[in-house]
Design a protein around this motif. Structure first.
Motif, PDB file in Angstrom:
ATOM      1  N   ALA A 137       0.856  -1.187   0.000  1.00 38.98           N
ATOM      2  CA  ALA A 137       0.000   0.000   0.000  1.00 38.98           C
ATOM      3  C   ALA A 137       0.886   1.228   0.000  1.00 38.98           C
ATOM      4  O   ALA A 137       2.083   1.157   0.300  1.00 38.98           O
ATOM      5  CB  ALA A 137      -0.906  -0.003   1.227  1.00 38.98           C
ATOM      6  N   HIS A 175      -1.090   8.627   0.575  1.00 46.74           N
ATOM      7  CA  HIS A 175      -1.273   9.866  -0.172  1.00 46.74           C
ATOM      8  C   HIS A 175      -1.805  10.928   0.784  1.00 46.74           C
ATOM      9  O   HIS A 175      -2.769  10.667   1.518  1.00 46.74           O
ATOM     10  CB  HIS A 175      -2.294   9.689  -1.295  1.00 46.74           C
ATOM     11  N   TRP A 217      -5.002   9.644   2.654  1.00 47.40           N
ATOM     12  CA  TRP A 217      -5.594   8.540   1.915  1.00 47.40           C
ATOM     13  C   TRP A 217      -4.618   7.373   1.850  1.00 47.40           C
ATOM     14  O   TRP A 217      -3.403   7.572   1.793  1.00 47.40           O
ATOM     15  CB  TRP A 217      -5.937   8.966   0.482  1.00 47.40           C
ATOM     16  N   GLU A 269      -3.726   3.967  -0.495  1.00 41.93           N
ATOM     17  CA  GLU A 269      -3.950   3.304  -1.780  1.00 41.93           C
ATOM     18  C   GLU A 269      -3.571   1.837  -1.660  1.00 41.93           C
ATOM     19  O   GLU A 269      -2.463   1.498  -1.230  1.00 41.93           O
ATOM     20  CB  GLU A 269      -3.127   3.963  -2.888  1.00 41.93           C
ATOM     21  N   ASN A 270      -4.469   0.969  -2.051  1.00 45.16           N
ATOM     22  CA  ASN A 270      -4.298  -0.480  -1.972  1.00 45.16           C
ATOM     23  C   ASN A 270      -3.736  -0.994  -3.292  1.00 45.16           C
ATOM     24  O   ASN A 270      -4.334  -0.805  -4.344  1.00 45.16           O
ATOM     25  CB  ASN A 270      -5.653  -1.128  -1.664  1.00 45.16           C
ATOM     26  N   HIS A 271      -2.594  -1.677  -3.254  1.00 50.57           N
ATOM     27  CA  HIS A 271      -1.975  -2.226  -4.453  1.00 50.57           C
ATOM     28  C   HIS A 271      -2.364  -3.682  -4.712  1.00 50.57           C
ATOM     29  O   HIS A 271      -1.890  -4.265  -5.683  1.00 50.57           O
ATOM     30  CB  HIS A 271      -0.450  -2.137  -4.344  1.00 50.57           C
ATOM     31  N   VAL A 308      -9.558  -0.719   3.029  1.00 53.42           N
ATOM     32  CA  VAL A 308      -9.495  -0.197   1.665  1.00 53.42           C
ATOM     33  C   VAL A 308      -9.797  -1.330   0.706  1.00 53.42           C
ATOM     34  O   VAL A 308      -9.196  -2.411   0.781  1.00 53.42           O
ATOM     35  CB  VAL A 308      -8.110   0.408   1.369  1.00 53.42           C
ATOM     36  N   ARG A 367      -8.661   3.338  -3.268  1.00 55.21           N
ATOM     37  CA  ARG A 367      -8.162   4.288  -2.280  1.00 55.21           C
ATOM     38  C   ARG A 367      -9.233   4.514  -1.226  1.00 55.21           C
ATOM     39  O   ARG A 367     -10.423   4.486  -1.521  1.00 55.21           O
ATOM     40  CB  ARG A 367      -7.803   5.632  -2.923  1.00 55.21           C
TER      41      ARG A 367
END
Length: 318
Positions: A82, A85, A96, A98-100, A128, A133
């Motif tokens: 992750a 942001h 925020w 962000e999930n990969h 998430v 996101r």
């Protein structure tokens, strides 16, 4: 024989006011979707010029060269699970995550020893969704540098794990167990308490033990050993998400032994990889464990499995 890579992921960062910052984990300098290069190729042309590349030369280039094309493994790092942001907005900042991964994750953002005016207050948690996101918190301070840290774990904390019978995950006639549930060598922690190590020659086909979606993987590591500092987080693996929120982990695969892609749906019995000896491992084997997110912590859960001769019993052998 142990596996911990990919369970938790920590992202430190320092935010300066009025800035939009994107931080990829210190463990990775590549986007989650980009393949990490793990080989370097070297050759010399007729003019004596040495060339390097991340792939071997084509036929024409090779015919113009002198001497052999030499291949050298490169050190790679685990991919980030992750990223954090931080967006400057009127009156403060939005944080925020962000999930990969191709499955949900849970994150927690904290500010260390600093006290922040945040809504919700720090440390703040959020789940998430797959490849998405999520807003974790809003910071109202804007007058000083703000150190932030994010921890991420795979899976959703709301999953209800069902009692399911798993298939034996290797294509071999006679299953053997090198270390079973609660093994004192490396299965005594919560993440691996119900793991099983199946000895298998390098290259043995690894099969999906249950239907699911490929949530996370590593494919580019090339060595194994028993040095924790060097080897602990460097195993090739496949993590498969099931429909009840549980996750099966297939670890220590050989380099190039991941035969599926992130986000792919797989069926029980499908070939997904090849066994190996990468990461923190004392010999070729498959480390198999079923895990669930129990609220910012990943824990192994008991499972039943059948093999070529029927129900498997995971008695300890060492």
């Amino acid at each position: 024989m142990h596996f911990v890579a990919g369970l938790t992921h920590t992202s430190p960062m320092r935010l300066t006011p009025s800035a939009f910052c994107l931080f990829l984990a210190a463990a990775s300098l590549l986007p989650a979707s980009a393949p990490a290069q793990s080989q370097l190729y070297r050759w010399v042309d007729r003019a004596g010029v040495t060339h390097y590349g991340d792939r071997p030369p084509d036929t024409e280039q090779a015919s113009e060269g002198i001497g052999p094309v030499r291949q050298q493994p490169l050190a790679v790092e685990p991919r980030s699970m992750a990223s954090l942001h931080v967006l400057a907005v009127d009156g403060g900042h939005e944080v925020w995550a962000e999930n990969h991964l191709a499955g949900p994750i849970e994150v927690m953002v904290s500010g260390g020893s600093r006290q922040f005016n945040a809504t919700p207050p720090l440390p703040a948690r959020a789940t998430v969704a797959t490849a998405g996101r999520g807003l974790v918190t809003r910071l109202h301070a804007t007058d000083a540098a703000m150190p932030l840290r994010m921890i991420a774990v795979p899976g959703s904390p709301g999953g209800r794990v069902r009692d399911v019978e798993y298939r034996f995950p290797l294509r071999m006639a006679t299953p053997r167990v090198a270390q079973g549930h609660g093994g004192s060598f490396s299965h005594a922690d919560n993440e691996n308490r119900h793991a099983v190590d199946f000895p298998a020659p390098v290259g043995t086909p690894v099969l999906a033990a249950r239907d699911g979606v490929v949530m996370h993987l590593e494919r580019d590591f090339h060595r194994g050993g028993t040095d924790p500092d060097r080897d602990l987080h460097r195993a090739n693996f496949i993590r498969i998400l099931h429909d009840d929120g549980s996750m099966a982990l297939y670890a220590h695969l050989e380099e190039g032994g991941v035969l599926v892609r992130q986000g792919q749906h797989v069926r029980a019995g499908q070939t997904i990889g090849r066994s190996g000896n990468t990461g923190f491992s004392s010999g070729p084997h498959l480390h198999f464990v079923v895990q669930a997110n129990r609220g910012m912590r990943v824990e192994s859960v008991p499972f039943r499995m059948f093999g070529p001769q029927g129900i498997l019993r995971f008695s300890l052998t060492r």
